[in-house]
Design a protein around this motif. Sequence first.
Motif, PDB file in Angstrom:
ATOM      1  N   ARG A   1      -1.021  -5.153   1.535  1.00 31.60           N
ATOM      2  CA  ARG A   1      -2.468  -5.136   1.630  1.00 31.60           C
ATOM      3  C   ARG A   1      -3.030  -6.225   0.718  1.00 31.60           C
ATOM      4  NH1 ARG A   1      -6.512  -0.176  -0.151  1.00 31.60           N
ATOM      5  NH2 ARG A   1      -8.465  -1.308   0.181  1.00 31.60           N
TER       6      ARG A   1
ATOM      7  N   ARG B   1       0.236   4.204   0.899  1.00 24.14           N
ATOM      8  CA  ARG B   1       0.042   5.114   2.033  1.00 24.14           C
ATOM      9  C   ARG B   1       0.669   4.572   3.308  1.00 24.14           C
ATOM     10  NH1 ARG B   1      -5.848   4.908  -0.426  1.00 24.14           N
ATOM     11  NH2 ARG B   1      -5.123   2.762  -0.315  1.00 24.14           N
ATOM     12  N   THR B   2       0.471   3.282   3.584  1.00 23.15           N
ATOM     13  CA  THR B   2       0.974   2.709   4.849  1.00 23.15           C
ATOM     14  C   THR B   2       2.292   1.966   4.666  1.00 23.15           C
ATOM     15  OG1 THR B   2      -0.231   0.633   4.503  1.00 23.15           O
ATOM     16  CG2 THR B   2      -1.406   2.424   5.599  1.00 23.15           C
ATOM     17  N   LYS B   3       2.697   1.702   3.413  1.00 24.09           N
ATOM     18  CA  LYS B   3       3.900   0.936   3.081  1.00 24.09           C
ATOM     19  C   LYS B   3       3.796  -0.524   3.534  1.00 24.09           C
ATOM     20  CE  LYS B   3       5.796   4.638   1.439  1.00 24.09           C
ATOM     21  NZ  LYS B   3       5.828   4.843  -0.024  1.00 24.09           N
TER      22      LYS B   3
ATOM     23  N   ASP C   1       0.845  -1.179   0.000  1.00 16.37           N
ATOM     24  CA  ASP C   1       0.000   0.000   0.000  1.00 16.37           C
ATOM     25  C   ASP C   1       0.888   1.240   0.000  1.00 16.37           C
ATOM     26  OD1 ASP C   1      -1.600   2.262   1.286  1.00 16.37           O
ATOM     27  OD2 ASP C   1      -3.152   0.740   0.980  1.00 16.37           O
TER      28      ASP C   1
END
Length: 883
Positions: free
Chosen positions: A665, A660-662, A658
């Motif tokens: 996902r 955004r969160t690294k 992801d």
Amino acid sequence: MIGSWAGGLVRHRTGRLLAALTGIALAVGLVAALGSFLTASKATMTQRALRSVAVDWQVQVQPGAAPNTVLDLVRKTPGTRAALPVGYARSTGFTARVQGSTQTTGPGMVLGLPDGYRSLFPDAIRTLSGSSTGVLLAQQTASNLHAAPGDTIGVQLPGVGARQVRVDGVVDLPQADSLFQTVGAPSQSQPTAPPDNVVLLPAARFAALTQGATGTTTQIHTARDDTRLPSDPAAAFNAVTRAAHNVEARSTGAALVGDNVGAALDSARQDALYAQILFLFLGVPGAVLAAALTAAVASAGGERRRQEQGLLRLRGLRPRQITVLAGVEAVLIGLVGGLTGLGIAALTGRLAFGSASFGAGASTWAAWYGAAFVLGAAVAAGAVLVPALRDLRTVTVADTRKESGARGSRSPWWMRYGLDFALLVGSWLIFRASSGSQYALVLAPEGVPSISVSYWAFLGPALLWIGAALLLWRLTLLALAHGRPAVARLARPLTATLAGTTAATLSRRRRPLARSVVLLALAVSFAISTAVFNATYRQQAEVDARLTNGADVTVTEPPGARVAPAAGSTLKVSGVRHVEPLQHRFAYVGSDLQDLYGVRPGSIGRATSLQDAYFAGGTAGRLMRKLAQSPDNLLVSAETVHDFQLSPGDTVNLRIQDARTKALRTVAFHYAGVVKEFPTAPKDSFFVANASYIATATGSDAVGAFLLDTGGTRQKQIAAQLRGRLGTSATVTDLTQTRGTVGTSLTSVDLAGLTRIELAFAVLLAAGGGGLVLALGLAERRRTFAIATVLGARTRQLRGMVLTEALLLTAGGLAGGALIGWALSEMLVKVLTGVFDPPPAGLAVPVAYLALTAAAAVAAVLAATANGIRGARRPAVEELRDL
């Protein structure tokens, strides 16, 4: 007596001698040319494999061993030209503060290079910007850190913390895969990709920077003296491998050798075997056909030879003396024909390759020319001397009548045709076995000195060739023996009242005519199979280049870069018709990490070609529409489908990072079809999905590459223009550049060189098969034409008799050759699938060449026909008196 006999042959049997000489010359020339080219090609493969390696050996110093001891051992190894120690250190990450922002990367590698490294290994490092010495950043590392020459970066080393260095230049590492290999590990255990982040330091700076750090190792990079290696790739591989094993044995466990040059030769030796197989598959039939042509030419004068032998016996010559005279003819034909063939081969090499030796060494070139000459002598003996001896000892009146075709065979049909069908069925069975998906014609296990070729697969094409020739022979005899009314109707517009006589004459002489039809058909089939194979190979080499590069021009971005937002304005230079973004991510399916490509289904076809053969479960257009209509659809490689037992419509959960969160996902897809090949994708496992779905699921629409359509023109110029515009921020490749580097070393030596030789000889064989035997047969029948003239036949009718025979020969030979050639082409491409990458979806047909071959055959038949007509016009009294 011998001199008088030889002079008489030259003066009165000029046509027959020249025809036999032509057959010998073609056989000798083809074998000499192909053999020399094969040897030169193998040597070229070896040299190309050696030049493709930047560092010959990477000798890994094992834990606890003294690097200087290993260095001394390597330098004293026979064949070592130079050796230098290179330090390797693992970094936990790099940092850089540029224009007020701090950039951080993941783990990477730090290398310590001694003085003189770049001069000894010039292909290992390529400078992109800044200085070529000092602290150097790999291109992708510079992009990740947004760093340039003059910036300062931090190097995190385990055990010592961060160290600061000032960047002097940015470089590219063309052979990073081998540079960062795990020495001693099998190929399947090697890293899937080289590290993204690399810093190169001078050796002294590296030693100071890594003092006290943990996890540092040393490799001895070695340059070998390759001039003493054998020219054959297999022999060179064995020599290099034995030398590497010798170093490991003498080091007593202190060193492991990463044999890069051996790995390159390992691939080249398999290609060399395929080149040898192509020589056998495509070259041997031509030589056999030339020998058969010579035999047919000799047999065309069989009746006259028997008459001459009878006259010599009446004049008191003993059988031994007659044998000597037959031997003189064979020697004359073999010597002159062999020398002419060698001259043809030398001329072919000079015109096509700039050297009479085709680039082969003097010893191998002389050996092949000598072997070809001996072959020509053997063919001459078999075609001229052996029949003469047989006639001398065994020919009777009954045999003569049988050979002339006065009586047909009375054996049952199943005996006459059983062998033909048995050969064809056997060919089909062998073909089915040797063209299966699990069948390997060449077996060369990686790293294993022994290689093997399944030569029994040659039986398929060989049995097809022989069986089809025999069947055509039988069918021609059947048609001429029982189709006299049809032949008469065909001949009536040309011969008028002599139509029945023409049909009867052709039926009586059906064996010589059937022989001519078979020879022409085999020559045409040889030309067709060779030309189709070559055209298909060229087609697939182009497909391979386009698959590898992706499009006419491809711009590849390092991770995180944004060269052309919104797919475009920066890349739309003059000549670019369309720019197509292509996402490239990585995704886990189970525990397997595979490549994931995000595409725009509606426009991907505008920048690159998507063939139906790349997919299974639907055409390219249909599967792209599936991705567009259901964005969560997924195309999966066949290997993954098999490993995970997937069925259409199954849910496939991929773990993707992801943005955004690294974190990884889980994203759900639905299996919609199989993708076997895709532009820029690896040749093993990967996925293809809808780019918009991936962007939504991961929060990032980052593009991995841009595919540029230039209309197939100016790729090189457009790529150069983009490199100047983009600098080091992206990698630009074009199709012309990729075309010269992808594929096997067999591609590199250009298979067209082999087929250029074969195609030229194929045209000559087709012309010879169509014209020579017909011309000699007509010359032997001058007495028949003279008798017909005495009985009242007109010149127009005689001309019609000759034209009828020529029409039957042309129609039967071309039709039979087309069918046999098509079947052979299908079989050759299937059996030799290992030569193609990727395998072809269909055959490529070179219409222009095939038209040229047909025209050459027809022209030869017309020339023979015109000569026969001219002979038929000679006054009957003169003809009968001479005969």
